[in-house]
Design an enzyme around this catalytic site. Structure first.
Site, short mmCIF file in Angstrom:
data_model
loop_
_atom_site.label_atom_id
_atom_site.label_comp_id
_atom_site.label_asym_id
_atom_site.label_seq_id
_atom_site.Cartn_x
_atom_site.Cartn_y
_atom_site.Cartn_z
N LYS A 124 0.86 -1.19 0.00
CA LYS A 124 0.00 0.00 0.00
C LYS A 124 0.89 1.24 0.00
O LYS A 124 1.95 1.25 0.66
CB LYS A 124 -0.89 -0.04 1.25
CG LYS A 124 -1.92 1.08 1.34
CD LYS A 124 -2.77 0.92 2.62
CE LYS A 124 -3.83 1.98 2.72
NZ LYS A 124 -4.66 1.82 3.95
N SER B 61 -9.62 1.74 3.31
CA SER B 61 -8.76 2.50 2.40
C SER B 61 -7.74 1.64 1.65
O SER B 61 -7.17 2.10 0.68
CB SER B 61 -8.01 3.57 3.19
OG SER B 61 -7.10 2.96 4.09
N SER C 291 -9.66 -0.47 7.53
CA SER C 291 -9.11 -0.28 6.18
C SER C 291 -8.46 -1.50 5.55
O SER C 291 -8.16 -1.47 4.37
CB SER C 291 -8.11 0.89 6.19
OG SER C 291 -8.79 2.11 6.15
#
Lengths: 489, 484
Positions: free
Chosen positions: A80, A155, A179
């Site tokens: 990420k 997210s 997330s």
């Protein structure tokens, strides 16, 4: 079927028997990203050179010491974009960090590299990990590989979508209020939020420091365990990382649920949980019961206040954590600014998207003199109550089972205009962050053709019991081989 | 109108003499390095970097607090003080708000020979900011350059109670505190370079009134002299305003060395809301009783008590004591010289006089110079016993200071031992009287000053080895006998 649809342990066997090389795996991943990702939008950038160098090193390691090489050696992974990668641009999905090339690796990135993993790229996410749909990325909206009109969740949407679309075997995400677990549920993959302090945060671009944890997203529970075992453990660079030993997490995978007491929190089934999601959970619970687990209803009465407390504490930390993005090193202010304040305002207005600005404003407000007690301090008290609820329940049960999210993946654009509806997406995941607990989302079924995950919550440092229950859910539903349409070629 | 009484409290910031910075492994020593070279992800405030508490800084703060008789609570924590400024890379300073490392102590100091005590509110720990550089003045420069070499250096803040009652007391309080910090080895006491900084809160109230007047914070004083000057000015300014029936505005003022005045910097309306909250990147600090006891046991003798003891124990003057207790090493050297057999008063004179002058010129501390305490003691003893003249001893001390030789050994080596042998002295006296008959006659006629040239001639003939006191005595005896 693509090799990237295989489990990490199966790939490990083939790598060790020289049926496939790390270089071939990396090339296949990069090729698939080139072919499939334009439609998915999971990757912000690929790292071909790094991947090739790491793959060749992995191949040498596997050749020299096939049995001694770690399980992740030669496995294609991606991170990420909130994780700092030395020499590789890291933006956290924000304009203000455009062009930021960290001079250092996050501890988790370094540990994955040390374990021989091969990094193929950096993954899209909501700006500074703030969002539940990936639509807050300043760069692109990742779509759900199962239905391109829907969000992947956020997210860590890029991390979940990349695994679901078989663009990487494992990815790292971060979970502040859900997330990792939410996009895992929406994309039909496994996602682990470790207990607070189980995994180092050093090099994770902070959203809310007291809530953030890095964790894996993978196709299988075992894959997640392999990644978690590689990244977990004390770190001299992170004082909030616990020095408690990680222990043998692999042993938990095959223990079954016979004799376990599992709680289903009444409050997590309240209004807002869709019928399809409820059905998937009920089926999973029935199967767990058939396997010998005892299912009991429990109550976490503070749940209804958790969301409000979270949206005070997290923005408060955001307002401080993001202050360093001030136009001096990060972001560019209006060149004609005539004062320091004007320079700050223009740099931050240009650099941050609306959701980030909203949370900075909110957080600044709740910490302001005269409001601190009414908001921040009160929210901290609620946080304590939420933690006490869990502590009490974990005296009665070994783990909790609940839906990960009230619904399956929603449509792109559906909640953009309504921040409160967006925030409610995290209602079932964020209490575990407030309490610092371990949690997993594991695929358990489908609702109207969309994947639905079940959340397993364990006590603080209860990763093993979470993995144990999740492995049982996985074995009983046997879904992980299924790839989204159009991604298995 | 009742007489006005100044109420003054000082906030002192001291950079700690740790090896590394407060929250990272960079060096705490930052002067003279190329800009931004003494930095890492943590002190640059790069996204993702985290702080780790420097144990040595915590211990130095606790030692200081203990030396100030503070209470050390079992739990302490760090907080974030949020504000924007280009020298603050994270947009917040890690400091301590409501649970500092220590509370409620006091500092003794002297004003005009009188002992006074000032309460200490707290001693806490925080990190320093970077530095900004401009072309010329900040207001006219069209750029600012940021240097973060200093960012993250451990900074200890000693907050004093508003117990000071005159501008004269402030520098004395600060001197005492500075000396204590130097004794503890936690700060170098350099106000010019800013490793020791002082802000003051000043208000006035009618004498006898309990409640405080409106407080003005005065900053930017980087010497004892400017501290006293700024406070004198500020007290005068406030007195004047009150006497003219005007009200004091709560504000921050800066001392301008150029204008010799305090100048308004920031009003109450512009006061920052620092939005303090607990630093989530650092777990609360637990300070064990054992550690506190261990640190307490290792504290040096405080300067005030050391002075009392030296005054008591040795026959030396208060002025000498003051010089010999500038630093604990000075006192230790002195006591070592005495222990090696030198009489205290002479030892004090030699250390505070010639030796200190040599050390100052060579920029070296006495305990590090080439003259050991034993060597100085030997030399002092020889002078006191009349074995070597004071002037010769001074010359030899300077030479030995340079070369590293032992001054006493030089005396023997060069045959410079003072001669008091009767036959030899008589012979030199005879020669002198022969050479300078007029001087001899003048002396006998009552001209006392004619003795000087005669002693000089004896010294010259002896190669400076003749004991001058003895020479003078022999001359007087000889010239008092008429007929010779």
């Amino acid at each position: 079927m693509t090799l990237l649809g295989l489990s990490i342990s199966e790939l490990g066997r083939r790598l060790r028997s020289r049926e496939v090389s790390a270089r071939e795996l990396a090339l296949e991943a990069l090729d698939r990203i080139a072919r499939l990702d334009p439609a998915v939008g999971a990757f912000l950038r690929t790292t071909e050179e790094l991947a090739m160098a790491q793959a060749e090193a992995a191949d040498r390691w596997l050749a020299a010491d096939p049995q001694g090489a770690p399980p992740l050696c030669g496995i294609p992974v991606a991170h990420k974009d909130v994780l700092c990668t030395s020499g590789v641009e890291t933006t956290a999905g924000s304009r203000i960090l455009e062009g930021f090339v960290p001079p250092y690796d996050a501890t988790v990135v370094a540990r994955m590299a040390a374990a021989g993993a091969v990094v193929v790229g950096k993954l899209n996410c909501d700006e500074f990990a703030m969002g539940s749909s990936n639509e807050n990325s300043a760069y692109q909206a990742t779509v759900n590989p199962w239905d391109h009109t829907r969000v992947p969740g956020g997210s860590s949407g890029g991390s979940a979508a990349a695994v679901a679309a078989r663009l990487a075997c494992a990815t790292l995400g971060s979970d502040t209020g859900g997330s990792i677990r939410l996009p895992a549920s929406f994309c039909g993959v496994v996602g682990v939020k470790p207990s607070y302090g189980r995994v180092s945060r050093y090099g994770l671009i902070a959203f809310a420091s007291s809530l953030d944890q890095v964790g894996p997203l993978t196709k299988t529970v075992e894959d997640s365990q392999l990644v978690l075992s590689a990244i977990a453990g004390a770190d001299p660079h992170d004082s909030t990382a616990t020095t408690e030993p990680v222990g043998d997490l692999a042993a938990a995978l095959h223990q079954g649920v016979q004799g376990l007491r599992l709680g289903v929190p009444r409050e997590y089934l309240a209004a807002g949980v869709g019928a399809g999601v409820r059905e998937v959970l009920d089926q999973a619970c029935q199967r767990l019961e058939r396997e010998g687990a005892e299912l009991v209803e429990v109550s976490l009465p503070s749940t209804e206040y958790a969301l409000a407390a979270y949206y005070v504490i997290a923005p408060a930390e955001v307002s401080s954590n993001l202050a360093r993005m001030d136009g001096v090193r990060f972001g560019r202010g209006e060149p004609a600014a005539t004062s320091l304040v004007e320079a700050y305002e223009s740099a931050r207005h240009r650099g941050f998207g609306p959701e980030v600005r909203r949370r900075i404003a909110l957080g600044t407000y709740v910490l302001s003199s005269g409001y601190y007690d009414a908001y921040y301090l009160r929210a901290q008290k609620v946080r304590t109550l939420v933690a006490q609820d869990f502590a009490r329940v974990f005296q009665q049960v070994d783990a909790l089972v609940s839906p990960t999210a009230p619904t399956a993946a929603f449509l792109l654009g559906e909640r953009v205009a309504d921040p409160l509806a967006m925030y409610a997406t995290d209602a079932l995941t964020l209490p575990a962050n407030l309490a610092g607990l371990a949690g997993i989302s594991v695929p358990a079924g489908f609702a109207e053709g969309l994947p639905v995950g079940v959340q397993v919550l364990g006590p603080y440092l209860g990763e093993a019991v979470c993995l144990r229950v999740a492995a049982a859910v996985e074995a009983l539903s046997d879904l992980w081989h299924q790839a989204p349409p159009g991604t298995d070629g | 109108m009742a007489e006005l009484e100044p109420v003054i409290g000082l906030e002192v910031h001291a950079q700690l003499l740790t090896k590394s910075k407060m929250f990272c492994g960079c060096r705490a020593e930052y002067l003279g390095l190329p800009p931004n070279s003494n930095t890492c992800p943590t002190c640059l405030g790069l996204p993702g970097a985290l702080p780790v508490i420097n144990r040595a800084a915590v211990e130095m703060t606790i030692r200081t607090a203990l030396a100030l008789a503070c209470r050390i609570p079992e739990f302490s924590k760090f907080d974030r003080k949020n504000y924007f400024y280009p020298d603050l890379p994270k947009g917040y300073q890690i400091s301590q708000f409501d649970l500092p490392l220590s509370l409620a102590g006091q500092l003794e100091f002297e004003v005009d020979g009188q002992r006074r005590a000032c309460g200490i509110t707290r001693v806490h720990l925080e990190e320093d900011a970077g530095t900004l550089h401009h072309a010329g003045e900040i207001h006219t420069s069209n750029f600012s350059l940021v240097d973060l070499n200093r960012a993250g250096v451990p900074l200890m803040e000693v907050v004093g109670e508003p117990d000071l009652r005159s501008p004269r007391e402030a520098p004395q309080y600060l001197r005492a505190l500075r000396q204590l910090l130097i004794y503890l080895g936690v700060n170098d006491g350099n106000m010019e370079q800013g490793s020791l900084r002082c802000d003051a809160n000043v208000s006035l109230r009618p004498r006898g009134q309990r409640e405080m007047g409106v407080k003005v914070e005065v900053k930017n004083m980087n010497s004892f002299r400017s501290l006293e000057a700024a406070l004198t000015y500020e007290v005068g300014r406030q007195t004047d305003l009150i006497q003219r029936g005007m009200t004091i505005v709560q504000e921050t003022r800066g001392w301008s060395e150029l204008e010799q005045a305090t100048v308004s910097q920031r009003g109450k309306e512009e006061a920052q809301d620092y939005r303090y909250f607990p630093e989530p990147d650092l777990p609360p600090l637990k300070v064990g009783r054992e550690l506190v006891e261990q640190l307490k046991a290792g504290l040096p003798e405080p300067p005030m008590r050391l002075r009392d003891r030296l005054l008591d124990q040795y026959e030396i003057s208060a002025e000498q004591v003051l010089v010999l207790t500038e630093r604990p090493q000075d006192a230790a050297y002195f006591e070592a010289v005495v222990a090696a057999g030198a009489p205290p008063r002479a030892a004090a004179n030699w250390q505070a006089g010639p030796l200190q002058a040599l050390c100052k010129a060579a920029r070296v501390e006495v305990e590090r110079c080439s003259i050991s305490a034993g060597e100085l003691a030997d030399l002092v003893r020889m002078v006191e016993a009349g074995e070597v003249s004071g002037s010769t001893a001074r010359e030899l001390l300077a030479e030995a200071f340079e070369s590293g030789a032992s001054p006493a050994a030089l005396v023997t080596e060069r045959g410079l031992a003072q001669v008091s042998d009767a036959a030899q002295m008589d012979a030199w006296v005879d020669d002198a009287l022969r050479q300078l008959p007029k001087a001899a006659a003048d002396f006998q006629a009552g001209a006392e000053r004619a003795l000087g040239p005669l002693v000089g001639a004896i010294r010259k003939a002896s190669g400076n080895r003749a004991n001058p006191d003895l020479a003078a005595r022999l001359l007087r005896e000889r010239l008092a006998r008429p007929g010779e």
